[in-house]
Scaffold this active site. Structure first.
Site, short mmCIF file in Angstrom:
data_model
loop_
_atom_site.label_atom_id
_atom_site.label_comp_id
_atom_site.label_asym_id
_atom_site.label_seq_id
_atom_site.Cartn_x
_atom_site.Cartn_y
_atom_site.Cartn_z
N HIS A 139 0.83 -1.21 0.00
CA HIS A 139 0.00 0.00 0.00
C HIS A 139 0.87 1.26 0.00
O HIS A 139 1.54 1.55 0.99
CB HIS A 139 -0.94 -0.02 1.21
CG HIS A 139 -1.90 1.11 1.24
ND1 HIS A 139 -2.33 1.71 2.41
CD2 HIS A 139 -2.52 1.77 0.24
CE1 HIS A 139 -3.17 2.68 2.11
NE2 HIS A 139 -3.29 2.75 0.81
N GLU A 151 2.98 0.35 3.21
CA GLU A 151 2.51 -0.67 4.15
C GLU A 151 2.57 -2.02 3.44
O GLU A 151 2.02 -2.17 2.35
CB GLU A 151 1.06 -0.38 4.57
CG GLU A 151 0.94 0.85 5.47
CD GLU A 151 -0.50 1.15 5.88
OE1 GLU A 151 -0.72 1.43 7.06
OE2 GLU A 151 -1.39 1.13 5.01
N ASN A 189 -4.91 3.95 7.40
CA ASN A 189 -6.33 4.30 7.24
C ASN A 189 -7.16 4.00 8.48
O ASN A 189 -8.18 4.64 8.72
CB ASN A 189 -6.92 3.65 5.99
CG ASN A 189 -6.55 4.42 4.75
OD1 ASN A 189 -6.23 5.61 4.83
ND2 ASN A 189 -6.56 3.78 3.59
#
Ligand code: 3HC
Length: 308
Positions: A139, A151, A189
């Site tokens: 990510h 990530e 997130n």
């Protein structure tokens, strides 16, 4: 396993950024898109970004040398000999699963599949392939050429060596990887989305104008962007999609979309990429806050002033 050739699926904001940093790090990259015009748009962004880095003396090679390692294609077969596939297409489980299932039959058996998804379950995507042990999350953050973090996410099926290969690959890109597992939203997130949604709720409740909220968080907390600017920057449609997946997973109100976010989506105001969101981005250097439109009052009453 040594990664030499990388396939990137999608040449949008994230895909083109991933392709750019991967080619800059010395890998051969082939980008798969559905239509030539998407490749053209993505590659034009890459060229502009490389020119900017060259101007600042931040490249070890010429932009042309990096560009020479980048190819675009409309044919999945051109990715057959890639060692790593990084998918960055639309955030839709169905589209992603379809894409992986079709590539699974074409790309060599020992290649690693990775998804740049920010919220969809990596396990669910891996299960659409015959190589669930060779599947990870990678990510990246927007704008990919500037943001240092990646990530790296594993599922319960990911082979340890595959996970470490993904981690080492992110390091080779000059990024700083963090290890995480396939929990919706990963680390960033999980923490960022409730904050962004709270900023919208604060705005809905009249805690401050768009400019006030953004200025407060920039100057009060030292954030590079205020939350409403960041929302426009990430894309309101992307954020809305993420909230739906996260709310569905956790059933917690903090992940639920505020009504205003939904209204903006229905109006087609997706933020910077569509020209309008919390700000009007007609002139990207001077975004104009949209309090008047969002609150249905005059610009003066809405305190429509330029952000800091
Ligand atoms: N390529 C090359 N150079 C670029 C560039 C790009 N793609 N984008 C911007 N630049 C350059 C600018 O031209 C500028 O150059 P200059 O100094 O010569 O004028 C320089 O980089 C700095 O940019 P800016 O002046 O526009 O502004 P900032 O100093 O604020 O830096 C930023 C920009 C790094 C984007 C900073 O504002 C920032 O860190 N913002 C927060 C971004 C963020 O939080 N991203 C994560 C979003 S969440 C996410 O992606 C996850 C997803 O799942 C939702």
């Amino acid at each position: 396993m040594e990664i030499k050739k990388v396939g990137v699926l999608g040449c949008g904001l994230m895909g083109s950024g991933i392709a750019q940093v991967t080619a800059t790090a010395g890998f051969d990259v082939t980008v798969l898109e559905a239509e030539q015009r998407f490749l053209d748009k993505g590659f034009s962004g890459i060229e502009k970004s490389l020119a900017k880095f060259a101007e600042k003396g931040k490249l070890k090679e010429t932009p042309d040398a990096i560009r020479a390692r980048l190819k675009g294609t409309l044919k999945p077969q051109d990715l057959a000999d890639c060692d790593l596939i990084i998918e960055a297409i639309i955030e839709s489980v169905e589209e992603k699963r379809k894409m992986y299932a079709s590539l699974d039959a074409v790309v060599k058996k020992d290649a690693i599949f990775a998804s740049n998804t920010s919220s969809i379950s990596i396990t669910e995507l891996a299960a659409a392939t015959k190589r669930p042990d060779r599947f990870i999350g990678l990510h990246f953050f927007n704008p990919v050429p500037l943001m240092a973090l990646v990530e790296v996410a594993r599922t319960i099926m990911t082979a340890p060596g595959v996970f470490e290969t993904g981690y080492a690959f992110a390091q080779k890109l000059g990024k700083v990887p963090v290890r995480t597992s396939d929990k919706t939203g990963f680390i960033v997130n999980r923490l960022l989305v409730p904050y962004l949604l709270d900023a919208i709720r604060a705005y809905e409740e009249g805690v401050g104008s768009i400019t006030d909220i953004d200025t407060a968080m920039k100057l009060g907390c030292g954030y590079p962007m205020g939350p409403l600017t960041l929302l426009d920057f990430v894309g309101l449609d992307t954020t809305y999609y993420i909230t739906q997946v996260m709310f569905d997973e956790f059933k917690e109100p903090r992940f639920a979309s505020p009504p205003l976010l939904k209204r903006l989506i229905m109006a087609g105001w997706f933020g910077k990429k569509s020209g309008k969101g919390f700000y009007d981005w007609s002139d990207p250097a001077k975004p104009v806050p949209q309090d008047a439109a969002l609150q249905g009052v005059s610009a003066e009453r809405a305190g429509n002033v330029a952000p800091v």
